[in-house]
Scaffold this active site. Structure first.
Site, short mmCIF file in Angstrom:
data_model
loop_
_atom_site.label_atom_id
_atom_site.label_comp_id
_atom_site.label_asym_id
_atom_site.label_seq_id
_atom_site.Cartn_x
_atom_site.Cartn_y
_atom_site.Cartn_z
N ASP A 1 -2.47 -18.09 1.20
CA ASP A 1 -3.67 -18.70 0.62
C ASP A 1 -4.12 -19.89 1.47
OD1 ASP A 1 -1.26 -19.82 -0.17
OD2 ASP A 1 -2.00 -20.54 -2.10
N ASP B 1 -4.78 -7.37 5.89
CA ASP B 1 -6.02 -6.69 5.57
C ASP B 1 -7.11 -7.73 5.26
OD1 ASP B 1 -7.82 -4.75 4.87
OD2 ASP B 1 -6.74 -4.02 3.12
N ASP C 1 -10.09 -9.38 8.14
CA ASP C 1 -11.52 -9.24 7.84
C ASP C 1 -12.19 -10.61 7.81
OD1 ASP C 1 -11.57 -6.53 7.78
OD2 ASP C 1 -12.45 -6.37 5.78
N LYS D 1 3.92 -15.38 1.35
CA LYS D 1 3.92 -16.24 0.16
C LYS D 1 5.38 -16.41 -0.26
CE LYS D 1 0.80 -16.99 -2.61
NZ LYS D 1 0.15 -18.27 -2.98
N TYR E 1 0.82 -1.21 0.00
CA TYR E 1 0.00 0.00 0.00
C TYR E 1 0.85 1.26 0.00
CZ TYR E 1 -3.86 -3.15 1.17
OH TYR E 1 -4.78 -4.17 1.16
#
Ligand code: NAD
Length: 370
Positions: free
Chosen positions: A227, A251, A255, A194, A143
């Site tokens: 993942d 993020d 959630d 990852k 970001y």
């Protein structure tokens, strides 16, 4: 001599002031009954500050936030300010606080309280007793990384770029928060990236592994690809204790984890900065929900996420674990009586007001205090 805790209270917009009023009653209760001393100062943020002071947060409020032992934040935003430009929106208050206080570690608990086990969309046997803490790096990564932007290609098409970038220092400081939290909990840290397809993820894994071996050999450390972590959070979420991960993966995963609990009005959060030379750690505590303009002004919002944010403040900024435990237990006790605000009530069930939940939390604290 009793230590005085300096707190800055920033209620914000919409339901923010309504739920914050109940948290303030709880602060008063601890001052009166547990020998704690608070010095509270209050400020405007978000739309309320734009209207009264011309900006989402004033330099004076920012300075008071930096000087406080902790900031208790409500929520900001609402339709009245939706038309404002990107550089003058209510949310700038949060971004400025994060920047000025150097708040880099976002803590999001996902806890299923027993009386609310049926509020989850997952089966009760999968989520009963769930107690996860996700630590999300919140000032670095994709970001903020450079280069970024959209460029026009010679053929007329466009190319959008964002860059995932982490230094060892950034990884180490957020991983330390994860290790320290694990030590206070079930002593298990799962680091998520990852590393199979991203160089920054490989550096993340190597750095966390080396830090764990050097400074936290007593903490059980595991690694997981992001993942797989998303899948495991839905398949068997109770395998996790503390998860530490990057801004982007955090993020998404936080959630996802918060919805395992099924109730937005129940979830607190904390964002922590670096421990300074004076031993103080800048910190901001806030519910994860927004200003809920659809129900603002009606006195029906659920104040428990705000009150549980105060419990996190007691635990992580004031080191008052006994009081934090007491407050969390009081919230569970209130729900166990069947009292519910509209967001949690079953169809046809009587709905409690914001103030009634506040009353019930204070009564439960009284009972626990004896
Ligand atoms: P929201 O979280 O405010 O509301 C989503 C839904 O959940 C609404 O139906 C609302 O009534 C309900 N809800 C939320 N908190 C509740 C509570 N404590 N008790 C009962 N019901 C509750 O999200 P939104 O509607 O997407 O956003 C509304 C405004 O809040 C927007 O301006 C948005 O930008 C802002 N926002 C602010 C923050 C923040 O201050 N940290 C976070 C998210 C959204």
């Amino acid at each position: 001599m009793t230590k005085t805790h300096h707190l800055l209270i920033l209620p914000g917009d919409g339901i923010g002031p309504e739920v914050m009023a109940q948290a303030r009653r709880v602060i008063d209760w601890f001052a009166k009954n547990r020998g704690m001393s608070f010095e509270l100062s209050e400020g405007l943020v978000g739309g309320a500050a734009i209207d009264a002071e011309g900006a989402a947060i004033s330099p004076d409020t920012l300075a008071r936030a930096a000087a406080a032992d902790a900031v208790l934040f409500g929520s900001v935003g609402g339709p009245k300010w939706d038309q404002l430009g990107f550089d003058n929106r209510p949310e700038i208050a949060i971004l400025e606080l994060r920047k000025q206080l150097g708040l880099f570690a976002n803590l999001r608990p996902a806890t299923v309280l027993d009386p609310l086990v049926d509020a989850s969309t997952l089966k009760p046997e999968v989520v009963r007793g769930l107690d996860i803490m996700i630590v999300r790096e919140s000032t670095g990564g994709i970001y903020f990384g450079e280069p970024r932007g959209v460029e026009t290609l010679p053929g007329g098409g466009k190319r959008g770029v964002n860059t995932e970038v982490y230094t060892t220092a950034e990884i180490e400081r957020v991983a330390r928060v994860g290790f320290e939290l694990a030590r206070k909990r079930k002593n298990h840290l799962c680091s998520v990236e990852k590393a199979n397809v991203m160089e920054s993820g490989l550096l993340w894994r190597q750095t966390v592994t080396a830090l764990g071996a050097a400074e936290y050999p007593d903490v059980a450390l595991s690694h997981m690809y992001a993942d797989n972590c998303a899948m495991q959070l839905v398949r068997n979420p109770r395998q996790f204790d503390v998860i530490v991960t990057s801004n982007l993966f955090g993020d998404l995963l936080s959630d996802l984890a918060s919805m395992l609990t099924g109730s937005l009005g129940m979830l607190p959060s904390a964002t922590l900065g670096e421990i300074g030379a004076d031993g103080r750690r800048p910190a901001l505590y806030e519910p994860i929900h927004g200003s809920a303009p659809d129900i603002a002004g009606q006195g029906i919002a659920n104040p428990l996420a705000q009150i549980l944010s105060l419990a996190m403040l007691l635990r992580y900024s004031l080191n008052r674990d006994a009081e934090a435990d007491m407050l969390e237990a009081a919230c569970v006790a209130v729900l166990a009586t069947g009292l519910r605000t509209a967001d949690l009530a079953a169809p046809g069930q009587a709905k409690a007001t914001t103030a009634q939940i506040g009353d019930a939390v204070l009564a439960a604290l009284d009972r626990a205090h004896g």
